[in-house]
Design an enzyme around this catalytic site. Structure first.
Site, PDB file in Angstrom:
ATOM      1  CB  SER A 123      10.697 -41.571  43.632  1.00  0.00           C
ATOM      2  OG  SER A 123      11.770 -41.938  42.836  1.00  0.00           O
ATOM      3  N   PRO A 151      11.231 -35.459  39.706  1.00  0.00           N
ATOM      4  CG  PRO A 151       9.795 -36.916  38.558  1.00  0.00           C
ATOM      5  CD  PRO A 151      11.166 -36.835  39.178  1.00  0.00           C
ATOM      6  N   GLY A 152       9.365 -34.878  41.705  1.00  0.00           N
ATOM      7  CA  GLY A 152       8.576 -34.385  42.835  1.00  0.00           C
ATOM      8  C   GLY A 152       7.737 -35.391  43.607  1.00  0.00           C
ATOM      9  N   GLY A 153       8.012 -36.687  43.430  1.00  0.00           N
ATOM     10  CA  GLY A 153       7.224 -37.703  44.145  1.00  0.00           C
ATOM     11  C   GLY A 153       7.305 -37.554  45.655  1.00  0.00           C
ATOM     12  CG  ASP A 169      16.156 -31.753  41.034  1.00  0.00           C
ATOM     13  OD1 ASP A 169      16.746 -31.485  39.969  1.00  0.00           O
ATOM     14  OD2 ASP A 169      16.023 -32.905  41.467  1.00  0.00           O
ATOM     15  CG  ASP A 189      25.211 -28.599  43.570  1.00  0.00           C
ATOM     16  OD1 ASP A 189      24.677 -29.645  44.011  1.00  0.00           O
ATOM     17  OD2 ASP A 189      26.412 -28.518  43.306  1.00  0.00           O
ATOM     18  CG  ASP A 205      15.213 -40.508  45.711  1.00  0.00           C
ATOM     19  OD1 ASP A 205      16.032 -41.437  45.733  1.00  0.00           O
ATOM     20  OD2 ASP A 205      14.183 -40.526  45.005  1.00  0.00           O
ATOM     21  CE  LYS A 234      18.928 -42.800  44.260  1.00  0.00           C
ATOM     22  NZ  LYS A 234      17.516 -43.018  44.381  1.00  0.00           N
TER      23      LYS A 234
HETATM   24  C1  LIG Z   1      15.841 -40.140  41.425  1.00  0.00           C
HETATM   25  S1  LIG Z   1      15.538 -38.474  41.067  1.00  0.00           S
HETATM   26  C2  LIG Z   1      14.599 -37.971  42.465  1.00  0.00           C
HETATM   27  C3  LIG Z   1      13.207 -38.434  42.404  1.00  0.00           C
HETATM   28  C4  LIG Z   1      12.351 -37.775  43.457  1.00  0.00           C
HETATM   29  N1  LIG Z   1      12.692 -38.211  44.801  1.00  0.00           N
HETATM   30  C5  LIG Z   1      10.887 -38.048  43.234  1.00  0.00           C
HETATM   31  O1  LIG Z   1      10.223 -38.566  44.147  1.00  0.00           O
HETATM   32  O2  LIG Z   1      10.378 -37.742  42.154  1.00  0.00           O
HETATM   33  C6  LIG Z   1      17.076 -37.730  41.359  1.00  0.00           C
HETATM   34  C7  LIG Z   1      17.071 -36.227  41.238  1.00  0.00           C
HETATM   35  O3  LIG Z   1      18.257 -35.766  41.856  1.00  0.00           O
HETATM   36  C8  LIG Z   1      18.627 -34.584  41.207  1.00  0.00           C
HETATM   37  N2  LIG Z   1      20.020 -34.280  41.531  1.00  0.00           N
HETATM   38  C9  LIG Z   1      21.114 -35.044  41.304  1.00  0.00           C
HETATM   39  N3  LIG Z   1      22.221 -34.398  41.747  1.00  0.00           N
HETATM   40  C10 LIG Z   1      21.783 -33.231  42.295  1.00  0.00           C
HETATM   41  C11 LIG Z   1      22.429 -32.152  42.928  1.00  0.00           C
HETATM   42  N4  LIG Z   1      23.755 -32.128  43.090  1.00  0.00           N
HETATM   43  N5  LIG Z   1      21.684 -31.117  43.358  1.00  0.00           N
HETATM   44  C12 LIG Z   1      20.324 -31.123  43.203  1.00  0.00           C
HETATM   45  N6  LIG Z   1      19.671 -32.114  42.604  1.00  0.00           N
HETATM   46  C13 LIG Z   1      20.381 -33.172  42.154  1.00  0.00           C
HETATM   47  C14 LIG Z   1      18.373 -34.892  39.740  1.00  0.00           C
HETATM   48  O4  LIG Z   1      18.227 -33.686  39.009  1.00  0.00           O
HETATM   49  C15 LIG Z   1      17.103 -35.716  39.795  1.00  0.00           C
HETATM   50  O5  LIG Z   1      15.972 -34.905  39.555  1.00  0.00           O
END
Ligand SMILES: C[S@@+](CC[C@H](N)C(=O)[O-])C[C@H]1O[C@@H](n2cnc3c(N)ncnc32)[C@H](O)[C@@H]1O
Length: 280
Positions: A123, A151-153, A169, A189, A205, A234
């Site tokens: 990401s 994971p933090g990208g 997250d 959340d 994201d 998405k």
């Molecule tokens: C596609 S990943 C994000 C990748 C991130 N942008 C990166 O660069 O690594 C989606 C993230 O959204 C988080 N997520 C989904 N629903 C969420 C919510 N309601 N509150 C907080 N985090 C959420 C998931 O735990 C997951 O870690």
């Protein structure tokens, strides 16, 4: 916009010849003085189509040289320097025997970005590409709230630029984002999270329904919780065209409240689009 034409055929030679002749006929009244772009793409879902694409393009160019040598010599197989509408020959291979030909195409300025070994996810490439695509990125000292950060990208990419990031997250941060002095992780959340200050940037994201994420973005805009945003939606679960229409519609406050607003399907995006805005 000139309508693309469908060319059908069973052999590489047959398709190449038809493409060259069709292109020549469509440009009978065009004076070719400068170089023009010869671009092609293929449906990635059809296995082995890439090889066919290369062979047919090569053949088409050989045939074009035969019919109109000067025109063929002015062709170039490189990407345009600037995004936007371009004249030239654009081919889209929908299948082995089906090629769409257009003499105009819109190039969105796709730019590959280099990876970083410390980046925790692919990401990271999306957000790096988004900065280039929209012409704006977090600066040193700015604040970023990254919803769905793990994971933090995205957080890592902003932290690298000296921004201070709140990463929201329940999942853990990894690699270069973990223990990063510029990143504070909050296990919360994103939909109920209420910031205790105004941020320069909202990043988001999350793998959640795009309608829910759009509503969340509107909440941030109405409350003026950030000045700029990059949000990824998405569209796996909804029709992408309807989603685009909705994002552009006046019933949403997105466009109305933004001085700058953009939506792009980035090179590194999959079934998702990236939305960018700077508020008034
Ligand atoms: C596609 S990943 C994000 C990748 C991130 N942008 C990166 O660069 O690594 C989606 C993230 O959204 C988080 N997520 C989904 N629903 C969420 C919510 N309601 N509150 C907080 N985090 C959420 C998931 O735990 C997951 O870690």
């Amino acid at each position: 916009m000139i309508k693309p034409q469908l060319i059908e055929g069973t052999t590489v030679n047959g398709l190449g010849k038809d493409i060259a002749e069709r292109f020549f006929n469509m440009n009978r009244n065009t004076k070719f003085e400068n170089s023009w772009h010869f671009m092609s793409a293929f449906d990635p879902e059809v296995k082995g189509l890439g090889k066919r694409e290369s062979a047919v393009c090569e053949r088409a160019l050989v045939d074009l040289k035969r019919i109109a040598g000067k025109v063929a010599r002015l062709s170039q197989r490189t990407l345009p320097a600037q995004p936007g509408r371009h004249d030239g020959l654009f081919l889209y291979f929908a299948d082995f025997g089906k090629v769409w030909l257009s003499t105009e195409f819109i190039w969105f300025g796709q730019r590959r970005v280099s990876d970083d070994p410390a980046a925790p996810s692919r990401s990271y490439l999306k957000i790096e590409e988004a900065y280039r695509a929209f012409g704006c990125e977090p600066e040193s000292g700015e604040s970023v709230c990254d919803l769905g950060a793990a994971p933090g990208g995205w957080s890592y990419s902003a932290a690298k630029r000296g921004a201070r990031v709140t990463a929201v997250d329940n999942g853990e941060l990894k690699a270069g984002a973990k223990g990063n002095a510029n990143i504070t992780r909050l296990a919360a959340d994103a939909f109920t999270f209420v910031p205790d200050k105004k941020y320069d940037w909202l990043f988001c994201d999350m793998v959640e329904h795009p309608n829910m994420v759009t509503k969340l973005l509107e909440k941030w805009i109405k409350n003026k919780w950030s000045r700029k945003f990059i949000v990824n939606l998405k569209f796996g679960r909804v029709d992408p065209i309807q989603l685009l229409e909705k994002l552009n519609s006046p019933e949403l406050i997105l466009k109305k409240r933004c001085l700058k607003f953009g939506i792009k399907h980035l090179y590194h995006d999959r079934d998702e689009i990236t939305v960018f805005g700077i508020l008034e």
